[in-house]
Enzyme design. Sequence first.
Site, PDB file in Angstrom:
ATOM      1  N   PHE A 118       1.185   7.354  22.965  1.00  0.00           N
ATOM      2  CA  PHE A 118       1.430   6.150  22.326  1.00  0.00           C
ATOM      3  C   PHE A 118       1.745   6.201  20.953  1.00  0.00           C
ATOM      4  O   PHE A 118       1.385   6.567  20.178  1.00  0.00           O
ATOM      5  CB  PHE A 118      -0.283   5.127  22.474  1.00  0.00           C
ATOM      6  CG  PHE A 118      -0.027   4.009  21.763  1.00  0.00           C
ATOM      7  CD1 PHE A 118       0.243   2.965  22.868  1.00  0.00           C
ATOM      8  CD2 PHE A 118      -0.510   3.583  20.525  1.00  0.00           C
ATOM      9  CE1 PHE A 118       0.338   1.472  22.205  1.00  0.00           C
ATOM     10  CE2 PHE A 118      -0.325   2.181  20.128  1.00  0.00           C
ATOM     11  CZ  PHE A 118       0.137   1.084  20.996  1.00  0.00           C
ATOM     12  N   ASP A 129       3.106  11.925  14.914  1.00  0.00           N
ATOM     13  CA  ASP A 129       2.463  10.474  14.540  1.00  0.00           C
ATOM     14  C   ASP A 129       1.156  10.677  14.261  1.00  0.00           C
ATOM     15  O   ASP A 129       0.241  11.077  15.306  1.00  0.00           O
ATOM     16  CB  ASP A 129       3.049   9.711  15.904  1.00  0.00           C
ATOM     17  CG  ASP A 129       2.086   8.515  15.755  1.00  0.00           C
ATOM     18  OD1 ASP A 129       1.472   8.060  14.930  1.00  0.00           O
ATOM     19  OD2 ASP A 129       2.684   7.557  16.658  1.00  0.00           O
ATOM     20  N   LYS A 149      -2.760   3.099   9.712  1.00  0.00           N
ATOM     21  CA  LYS A 149      -4.202   2.628  10.157  1.00  0.00           C
ATOM     22  C   LYS A 149      -5.063   2.594   8.723  1.00  0.00           C
ATOM     23  O   LYS A 149      -5.352   1.634   8.093  1.00  0.00           O
ATOM     24  CB  LYS A 149      -4.654   3.319  11.249  1.00  0.00           C
ATOM     25  CG  LYS A 149      -4.185   2.926  12.518  1.00  0.00           C
ATOM     26  CD  LYS A 149      -4.861   3.076  13.757  1.00  0.00           C
ATOM     27  CE  LYS A 149      -4.536   2.175  14.879  1.00  0.00           C
ATOM     28  NZ  LYS A 149      -3.556   3.103  15.873  1.00  0.00           N
TER      29      LYS A 149
HETATM   30  C1  LIG Z   1      -2.193   2.582  16.596  1.00  0.00           C
HETATM   31  C2  LIG Z   1      -1.149   3.229  16.807  1.00  0.00           C
HETATM   32  C3  LIG Z   1       0.191   3.059  16.683  1.00  0.00           C
HETATM   33  C4  LIG Z   1       0.556   1.682  16.334  1.00  0.00           C
HETATM   34  O1  LIG Z   1       0.056   1.220  15.042  1.00  0.00           O
HETATM   35  P1  LIG Z   1       0.200  -0.131  14.725  1.00  0.00           P
HETATM   36  O2  LIG Z   1      -0.103  -0.594  13.406  1.00  0.00           O
HETATM   37  O3  LIG Z   1      -0.801  -1.060  15.662  1.00  0.00           O
HETATM   38  O4  LIG Z   1       1.509  -0.700  15.209  1.00  0.00           O
HETATM   39  C5  LIG Z   1       1.221   4.320  16.774  1.00  0.00           C
HETATM   40  N1  LIG Z   1       0.831   5.435  17.178  1.00  0.00           N
HETATM   41  C6  LIG Z   1      -0.454   5.686  17.308  1.00  0.00           C
HETATM   42  C7  LIG Z   1      -0.854   7.326  17.482  1.00  0.00           C
HETATM   43  C8  LIG Z   1      -1.577   4.741  16.976  1.00  0.00           C
HETATM   44  O5  LIG Z   1      -2.609   5.328  17.136  1.00  0.00           O
END
Ligand SMILES: *Cc1c(COP(=O)(O)O)cnc(C)c1O
Length: 390
Positions: free
Chosen positions: A133, A218, A247
Amino acid sequence: MNPGEIFEIEALHSAGTYAKQPLAIVRGQGAILIDEDGKEYLDCTSGHGVANLGHAHPKIAEALFKQASTLITLFETYPNDQRAKLIAKITSLIDGLDRVFLCNSGTEAVEAALKFSRLSTRRTHFVAAMRSFHGRTFGSLSATFNKKYRQGFEPLVPGFGHVAYNNIEALENAVSGETAAVILECVQGEGGVYPASADYLHAARRICDAYGALLILDEIQSGFGRTGKMFACQNYGVTPDLLTCAKSLAGGIPMGAVLIGRKVKNLTPGVHGSTFGGNPLSCAAANAALSVMEEEDLPAQAEAKGNYLMGKLKKLASPQIREVRGLGLMIGIEMKQKAAPYLIKLQEKQILALNAGMTVIRLLPPLVISYDQIDHLVSVLAEVLNFETG
Ligand SMILES: *Cc1c(COP(=O)(O)O)cnc(C)c1O
């Protein structure tokens, strides 16, 4: 407003893209969220990993108030004290990543990393992992694996392929001289809380180097202490070329960032930008958040509490549990059945938790959760998970 009104207005006027819970939360304190009636809930979601510092941290409130009365907005073309302080700090947190692009969310950080990869390598292909994701805008969605997120939005950005996670051979076969970057999570979050094996991340680094591809890690969910180190990749000793984070970076204020390594080229004025990126208010919040992380040694707390919680969960002899896994305070309990009914029961017992895929209960508590709160969490989990066995 009473809870009835709150639910009604949100049901009528929200876009409709969220499954709303029957809870109206109006306050928070540490690891606790509080509803309109004053009922307290133990937050094991942290807003999907945002509230690592807990809710209503006084240092964040103070920094926001101070900066809001000083300077809120300033385009990045003008240097600023809070921004300079932040970018010096954030690039000191990990060796080899000396530059940073600031933005406002996770998906924007991923978009920037993808664009920088194409610009730097003059190649177009990306390799991502199954169960990954990376966000919901077109570029990051193209890197995201699950059909649930992609369906209805095709055609996505061309050039993306997905290979089995933690499978070195599959990665080796997928990467070529056309690959701009490999993008991976160190611990897959939404996909079910799967930590990478050390061999896999080291192999990913080696394979990228062999083909002249960049490695994007990521760390939007795994970053800022969650897994026991400031960044999860520091548990493995692997440094990416681009590290995306967001985050919990600014203590709950929206902010994203891409940390950039020396191999990334061609970043010149005008190739990318963001109106709100690097605004002094978010930077001040991030400066406060990063100093709290250090003062309270939140990475070490996450490691110790994660080990404590994991140890207790592994002793829960529920026949309904298939596996408990994770890193630090990023923990998944894989059930033999769907997770959703358990989450409802937990919520009835005033514990908020997440799913990760269909069968995994995901725990992402604030890193400031107390040992008493962890004990309470485990005793409620024991009750709820065994209750199902009847
Ligand atoms: C939450 C998340 C995203 C997306 O972040 P948003 O601020 O919701 O756009 C991308 N990669 C990972 C691993 C995530 O947990």
